[in-house]
Design an enzyme around this catalytic site. Structure first.
Site, PDB file in Angstrom:
ATOM      1  N   TYR A 118       0.840  -1.200   0.000  1.00  0.00           N
ATOM      2  CA  TYR A 118       0.000   0.000   0.000  1.00  0.00           C
ATOM      3  C   TYR A 118       0.871   1.245   0.000  1.00  0.00           C
ATOM      4  O   TYR A 118       2.060   1.205   0.308  1.00  0.00           O
ATOM      5  CB  TYR A 118      -0.967   0.018   1.186  1.00  0.00           C
ATOM      6  CG  TYR A 118      -0.341   0.334   2.522  1.00  0.00           C
ATOM      7  CD1 TYR A 118      -0.297   1.645   2.995  1.00  0.00           C
ATOM      8  CD2 TYR A 118       0.195  -0.659   3.308  1.00  0.00           C
ATOM      9  CE1 TYR A 118       0.268   1.942   4.224  1.00  0.00           C
ATOM     10  CE2 TYR A 118       0.766  -0.373   4.541  1.00  0.00           C
ATOM     11  CZ  TYR A 118       0.807   0.929   4.992  1.00  0.00           C
ATOM     12  OH  TYR A 118       1.372   1.221   6.210  1.00  0.00           O
ATOM     13  N   CYS A 119       0.245   2.343  -0.370  1.00  0.00           N
ATOM     14  CA  CYS A 119       0.867   3.664  -0.316  1.00  0.00           C
ATOM     15  C   CYS A 119      -0.196   4.616   0.242  1.00  0.00           C
ATOM     16  O   CYS A 119      -1.048   4.192   1.016  1.00  0.00           O
ATOM     17  CB  CYS A 119       1.365   4.088  -1.699  1.00  0.00           C
ATOM     18  SG  CYS A 119       0.051   4.215  -2.931  1.00  0.00           S
ATOM     19  N   LYS A 120      -0.184   5.850  -0.164  1.00  0.00           N
ATOM     20  CA  LYS A 120      -1.186   6.805   0.333  1.00  0.00           C
ATOM     21  C   LYS A 120      -2.544   6.593  -0.330  1.00  0.00           C
ATOM     22  O   LYS A 120      -3.568   6.505   0.340  1.00  0.00           O
ATOM     23  CB  LYS A 120      -0.712   8.244   0.125  1.00  0.00           C
ATOM     24  CG  LYS A 120      -1.688   9.298   0.626  1.00  0.00           C
ATOM     25  CD  LYS A 120      -1.120  10.691   0.500  1.00  0.00           C
ATOM     26  CE  LYS A 120      -2.019  11.816   0.912  1.00  0.00           C
ATOM     27  NZ  LYS A 120      -3.269  11.590   1.515  1.00  0.00           N
ATOM     28  N   LEU A 147      -3.606   3.948   2.037  1.00  0.00           N
ATOM     29  CA  LEU A 147      -3.806   4.280   3.450  1.00  0.00           C
ATOM     30  C   LEU A 147      -5.002   5.219   3.627  1.00  0.00           C
ATOM     31  O   LEU A 147      -5.724   5.115   4.630  1.00  0.00           O
ATOM     32  CB  LEU A 147      -2.538   4.910   4.033  1.00  0.00           C
ATOM     33  CG  LEU A 147      -2.556   5.166   5.534  1.00  0.00           C
ATOM     34  CD1 LEU A 147      -2.692   3.857   6.314  1.00  0.00           C
ATOM     35  CD2 LEU A 147      -1.309   5.911   5.972  1.00  0.00           C
TER      36      LEU A 147
END
Length: 159
Positions: A118-120, A147
């Site tokens: 995952y990332c932002k 996120l």
């Protein structure tokens, strides 16, 4: 000069970036199969896209939260260290996308291990997913919405 391409309604859109200006033109599939696009690369891309599952290798909030709660997947946060330090999913390991290839030894040796990246918002996570699959990891998913999606669903973060 930088060239890129993407599918668009049965044709390809070719873009050339020259000193900050973007030029795009729609070309037919036949024109896009010129010498610069090797047949093996085109064939591999066609097979990969045709085999893509309905979920596009993503996992949504509730399913991800349940899986992460079991401790089954390795959770990789591919954001920058400062982003990770501010907040992250509990138990996640930070391997920034730009460092992914240098951090191969930090990844599970078993390429069938369950990985959730995952990332932002999902963009860097999708890139990490593609790279990990190219490296032979067969059980990788990207957290849908990143996120931001995780937090919007009300799940816990570590600050």
């Amino acid at each position: 000069m930088f060239f890129s391409q993407r599918a668009c309604g049965g044709a390809l859109v070719l873009c050339a970036v020259l000193v900050g200006t973007v030029y795009a033109t729609k070309v037919s599939y036949a024109e896009a199969t010129q010498e610069w696009m090797s047949a093996p690369v085109r064939t591999a891309a066609e097979h990969m896209l045709a085999a893509m599952p309905d979920d596009y290798y993503s996992i949504k909030g509730v399913a991800a939260e349940k899986a992460i709660a079991t401790g089954a997947p390795h959770v990789l946060d591919v954001r920058e260290p400062s982003e990770f330090a501010a907040e992250h999913i509990p138990g996640a390991k930070n391997i920034p996308l730009r460092s992914l290839m240098r951090a191969i030894d930090d990844l599970p040796a078993d390429n069938t291990a369950s990985l959730t990246v995952y990332c932002k918002t999902g963009h860097r996570g999708a890139i990490a997913l593609a790279v990990l699959r190219m490296l032979g990891y067969s059980n990788v998913v990207s957290l849908y919405g990143g996120l931001d999606g995780w937090k919007a669903a009300g799940f816990a973060v570590t600050r």
